[in-house]
Design a protein around this motif. Structure first.
Motif, PDB file in Angstrom:
ATOM      1  N   LEU A 262       0.856  -1.028   0.184  1.00 51.76           N
ATOM      2  CA  LEU A 262       0.017  -0.020  -0.087  1.00 51.76           C
ATOM      3  C   LEU A 262       0.817   1.352  -0.086  1.00 51.76           C
ATOM      4  O   LEU A 262       0.590   2.149  -0.652  1.00 51.76           O
ATOM      5  N   LEU A 263       1.979   1.276   0.922  1.00 53.58           N
ATOM      6  CA  LEU A 263       2.543   2.334   1.007  1.00 53.58           C
ATOM      7  C   LEU A 263       4.038   2.488   0.352  1.00 53.58           C
ATOM      8  O   LEU A 263       4.441   3.679   0.178  1.00 53.58           O
ATOM      9  N   LYS A 264       4.531   1.333  -0.276  1.00 50.18           N
ATOM     10  CA  LYS A 264       5.899   1.185  -0.845  1.00 50.18           C
ATOM     11  C   LYS A 264       5.792   0.762  -2.359  1.00 50.18           C
ATOM     12  O   LYS A 264       6.670   0.556  -2.883  1.00 50.18           O
ATOM     13  N   LYS A 265       4.545   0.019  -2.614  1.00 52.03           N
ATOM     14  CA  LYS A 265       4.311  -0.545  -3.917  1.00 52.03           C
ATOM     15  C   LYS A 265       5.224  -1.938  -4.272  1.00 52.03           C
ATOM     16  O   LYS A 265       5.531  -1.923  -5.193  1.00 52.03           O
ATOM     17  N   GLN A 266       5.385  -2.480  -3.054  1.00 55.10           N
ATOM     18  CA  GLN A 266       6.162  -3.708  -3.331  1.00 55.10           C
ATOM     19  C   GLN A 266       5.928  -4.677  -2.006  1.00 55.10           C
ATOM     20  O   GLN A 266       5.421  -4.131  -0.993  1.00 55.10           O
ATOM     21  N   TYR A 267       6.026  -6.074  -2.236  1.00 54.04           N
ATOM     22  CA  TYR A 267       5.918  -7.052  -0.929  1.00 54.04           C
ATOM     23  C   TYR A 267       7.394  -6.973  -0.209  1.00 54.04           C
ATOM     24  O   TYR A 267       8.451  -7.055  -1.027  1.00 54.04           O
ATOM     25  N   PRO A 268       7.288  -7.047   1.186  1.00 55.37           N
ATOM     26  CA  PRO A 268       8.635  -7.179   1.635  1.00 55.37           C
ATOM     27  C   PRO A 268       9.280  -8.525   1.329  1.00 55.37           C
ATOM     28  O   PRO A 268       8.672  -9.667   1.348  1.00 55.37           O
ATOM     29  N   ALA A 269      10.640  -8.570   0.713  1.00 60.91           N
ATOM     30  CA  ALA A 269      11.234  -9.493   0.277  1.00 60.91           C
ATOM     31  C   ALA A 269      11.402 -10.750   1.238  1.00 60.91           C
ATOM     32  O   ALA A 269      11.382 -11.946   1.185  1.00 60.91           O
ATOM     33  N   ALA A 270      11.411 -10.310   2.550  1.00 57.76           N
ATOM     34  CA  ALA A 270      11.510 -11.424   3.683  1.00 57.76           C
ATOM     35  C   ALA A 270      10.439 -12.257   3.951  1.00 57.76           C
ATOM     36  O   ALA A 270      10.648 -13.351   4.280  1.00 57.76           O
TER      37      ALA A 270
ATOM     38  N   ASP B 217       0.130  -3.735 -11.481  1.00 53.12           N
ATOM     39  CA  ASP B 217      -0.843  -4.095 -10.189  1.00 53.12           C
ATOM     40  C   ASP B 217      -0.219  -3.458  -8.976  1.00 53.12           C
ATOM     41  O   ASP B 217      -1.087  -2.751  -8.524  1.00 53.12           O
ATOM     42  N   MET B 218       1.205  -3.152  -8.906  1.00 56.87           N
ATOM     43  CA  MET B 218       1.634  -2.639  -7.763  1.00 56.87           C
ATOM     44  C   MET B 218       1.094  -0.894  -7.770  1.00 56.87           C
ATOM     45  O   MET B 218       0.984  -0.384  -6.686  1.00 56.87           O
ATOM     46  N   ASP B 219       1.118  -0.418  -8.881  1.00 53.49           N
ATOM     47  CA  ASP B 219       0.814   1.123  -9.053  1.00 53.49           C
ATOM     48  C   ASP B 219      -0.668   1.317  -8.599  1.00 53.49           C
ATOM     49  O   ASP B 219      -1.020   2.035  -7.867  1.00 53.49           O
ATOM     50  N   ILE B 220      -1.503   0.250  -9.144  1.00 53.17           N
ATOM     51  CA  ILE B 220      -3.115   0.345  -8.516  1.00 53.17           C
ATOM     52  C   ILE B 220      -2.821   0.010  -7.195  1.00 53.17           C
ATOM     53  O   ILE B 220      -3.841   0.998  -6.430  1.00 53.17           O
ATOM     54  N   ILE B 221      -2.425  -0.855  -6.757  1.00 52.46           N
ATOM     55  CA  ILE B 221      -2.400  -1.182  -5.107  1.00 52.46           C
ATOM     56  C   ILE B 221      -1.928   0.108  -4.452  1.00 52.46           C
ATOM     57  O   ILE B 221      -2.538   0.447  -3.368  1.00 52.46           O
ATOM     58  N   GLY B 222      -1.001   0.789  -4.827  1.00 49.27           N
ATOM     59  CA  GLY B 222      -0.327   1.755  -3.980  1.00 49.27           C
ATOM     60  C   GLY B 222      -0.782   3.101  -4.271  1.00 49.27           C
ATOM     61  O   GLY B 222      -0.421   4.313  -4.001  1.00 49.27           O
ATOM     62  N   ALA B 223      -2.113   3.284  -4.844  1.00 51.18           N
ATOM     63  CA  ALA B 223      -3.145   4.276  -4.917  1.00 51.18           C
ATOM     64  C   ALA B 223      -2.936   5.209  -3.679  1.00 51.18           C
ATOM     65  O   ALA B 223      -2.966   4.664  -2.505  1.00 51.18           O
ATOM     66  N   PRO B 224      -2.877   6.503  -3.823  1.00 53.16           N
ATOM     67  CA  PRO B 224      -2.537   7.400  -2.370  1.00 53.16           C
ATOM     68  C   PRO B 224      -3.875   7.136  -1.696  1.00 53.16           C
ATOM     69  O   PRO B 224      -4.934   7.131  -2.093  1.00 53.16           O
TER      70      PRO B 224
ATOM     71  N   LEU C 260       3.272   7.795   5.220  1.00 56.84           N
ATOM     72  CA  LEU C 260       2.213   7.505   5.801  1.00 56.84           C
ATOM     73  C   LEU C 260       1.086   8.439   5.898  1.00 56.84           C
ATOM     74  O   LEU C 260       1.241   9.635   6.243  1.00 56.84           O
ATOM     75  N   PRO C 261      -0.222   7.976   5.754  1.00 54.71           N
ATOM     76  CA  PRO C 261      -1.146   8.978   5.678  1.00 54.71           C
ATOM     77  C   PRO C 261      -1.810   9.200   7.134  1.00 54.71           C
ATOM     78  O   PRO C 261      -1.510   8.563   8.156  1.00 54.71           O
TER      79      PRO C 261
END
Length: 439
Positions: free
Chosen positions: A249-257, A273-280, A338-339
């Motif tokens: 949501l806030l970095k447009k990526q899944y945590p690698a860990a 997809d990640m740009d859609i998910i990370g919409a402000p 962070l909003p």
């Protein structure tokens, strides 16, 4: 913290309170199916009647208003407002229009969640959240509801607790639909978040005057182990519980860990997809209840080791207000984008009983007071927190635990549907009345 602009509200969810499971064209949801399956819900309880809010909503609006709270958080039942072909169910929509108008007339702000876990069963039959098409159907649902209810909602939330929907629903099977496959869970999470991003576009277009956000449940992970592996285990707990949702949501990526924990479970994602998910987002809803103590499992993960001698609630969850402060301040450090935050759920279950017409709930009163202090401390550290919602307005269907666990500040007698404000509700009412006089 408690100025006139800081909201104090109460919260509920459709399947947990509405009942009327087959009334006015409502379709079955995955929770209707799950709770009707023997062995899935404590005591065989179902949400068929719940608190009968669908028929008693006017009484319940009066109840909410009597508490002097600023806002009410509720959810829409997806199977109540659309048929299987995606057409509107006018009777279901009319119910929410009446409810929201009545809340507005009483001066209450309305926080509306589109998805609080009650997926229409016909969509689960087609693959549920593991099927990418469900994200598209969710966007259609968001489009319909936001067009119909535009102007009646102060703040929309697309999803409630996607971690629970994905992990409890598709990995360990504790919640509907009861699947047990981590690959299903990671794919379901991706489609839940994709559906969120697609819905954000619809909500902004159809109801531009409302805030748009999402609600995430977060957990504090700690360890009493002394090794570096144990400390890493606590980090991995928070990565899978918090970052799995917040990073996309806030970095447009899944945590690698994550893939240390679940090798080979990466979801299939398409370009964009990640740009859609990370919409402000206009706000982020945070639900917090407890911490989890873990140690290393000796491989690449963690094992829970409950601490002895700590205070626990009726759910068996540790009371740990410090965890809320730790998480809020940590999110401020770790997410530059962070909003503003609303605490959209915080509360406790206790075995409350009516005695001589009254309900004493001292543990809940202490729980709320200590968590309010934690929120106030986070505000003083610069975290932008705009409000706090008590879970819950009233006792209700507590998912796999049925009606045994009571989270409400109002007691519900399920045999008679009598509502009795608990001592905690009376204190909230008095506190807010005093605040109004001071202002």
């Amino acid at each position: 913290m408690w100025n006139k602009d800081f909201l104090l509200g109460v919260a509920t969810a459709a399947y947990q309170i509405e009942g009327a499971a087959t009334a006015d064209g409502r379709l079955p949801s995955i929770w209707d199916t799950f709770s009707a399956t023997p062995g899935k819900v404590l005591h065989g309880d179902t949400g068929d009647v719940a608190c009968d809010h669908y028929h008693r909503w006017e009484q319940d609006v009066d109840l909410i208003a009597s508490l002097h709270v600023d806002a009410y958080r509720l959810s829409i039942s997806w199977p109540r407002v659309m048929d299987a072909e995606g057409n509107p169910n006018r009777k279901g929509l009319a119910f929410y229009k009446r409810l929201l108008k009545a809340l507005r007339e009483r001066g209450l702000k309305t926080f509306v969640t589109l998805y609080h876990w009650d997926l229409p069963q016909h969509l689960e039959d087609a693959g549920g959240w593991v099927n990418r098409d469900t994200a598209l159907r969710f966007a259609d649902y968001a489009d319909l509801v936001s067009r119909e209810l535009a102007g009646l909602v102060d703040a929309w939330a697309t999803l409630n607790e996607p971690w629970c929907s994905a992990y409890l629903g598709y990995a360990n099977g504790h919640h509907a639909p009861g699947k047990q496959d981590i690959v299903f869970a990671t794919q379901a999470m991706h489609h839940l978040l994709l559906g969120h991003g697609l819905a954000v576009r619809k909500l902004r277009a159809n109801d531009p005057g409302a805030q748009v956000g999402i609600v995430a449940n977060v957990g504090r992970g700690t360890t009493n182990g002394g090794s570096a592996a144990d400390r890493r285990a606590a980090e991995l707990f928070e990565i899978q519980h918090n970052n799995w949702v917040l990073d996309p949501l806030l970095k447009k990526q899944y945590p690698a860990a994550l893939w240390e924990l679940w090798p080979g479970a990466q979801p299939m994602a398409l370009d964009g997809d990640m740009d859609i998910i990370g919409a402000p987002l206009d706000y982020l809803g945070i639900n917090y209840y407890f911490r989890t103590n873990v140690v290393s499992d000796g491989a690449h993960g963690f094992t829970e080791v409950p601490l002895a001698g700590v205070e626990r609630t009726q759910m068996g969850w540790e009371v740990y207000p410090q965890g809320l402060y730790d998480l809020l301040t940590g999110f401020k450090r770790n997410y530059p984008q962070l909003p503003p935050i609303y605490i959209t759920e915080n509360g406790t279950a206790s075995d409350d009983k009516v005695v001589d017409g009254a309900v004493e709930d001292p543990q809940r009163i202490a729980f709320l007071s200590r968590h309010w202090t934690a929120v106030d401390s986070a505000v003083k550290e610069g975290v932008d927190i705009r409000g706090y919602f008590i879970w819950s307005l009233m006792d209700n269907f507590e998912w796999a635990f049925g009606y045994e666990r009571r989270f409400g500040i109002v007691h519900v007698d399920y045999a008679t549907q009598a509502r009795t404000p608990k001592r905690s509700a009376q204190l909230v009412k008095r506190f807010l009345a005093d605040r109004a006089r001071r202002e």
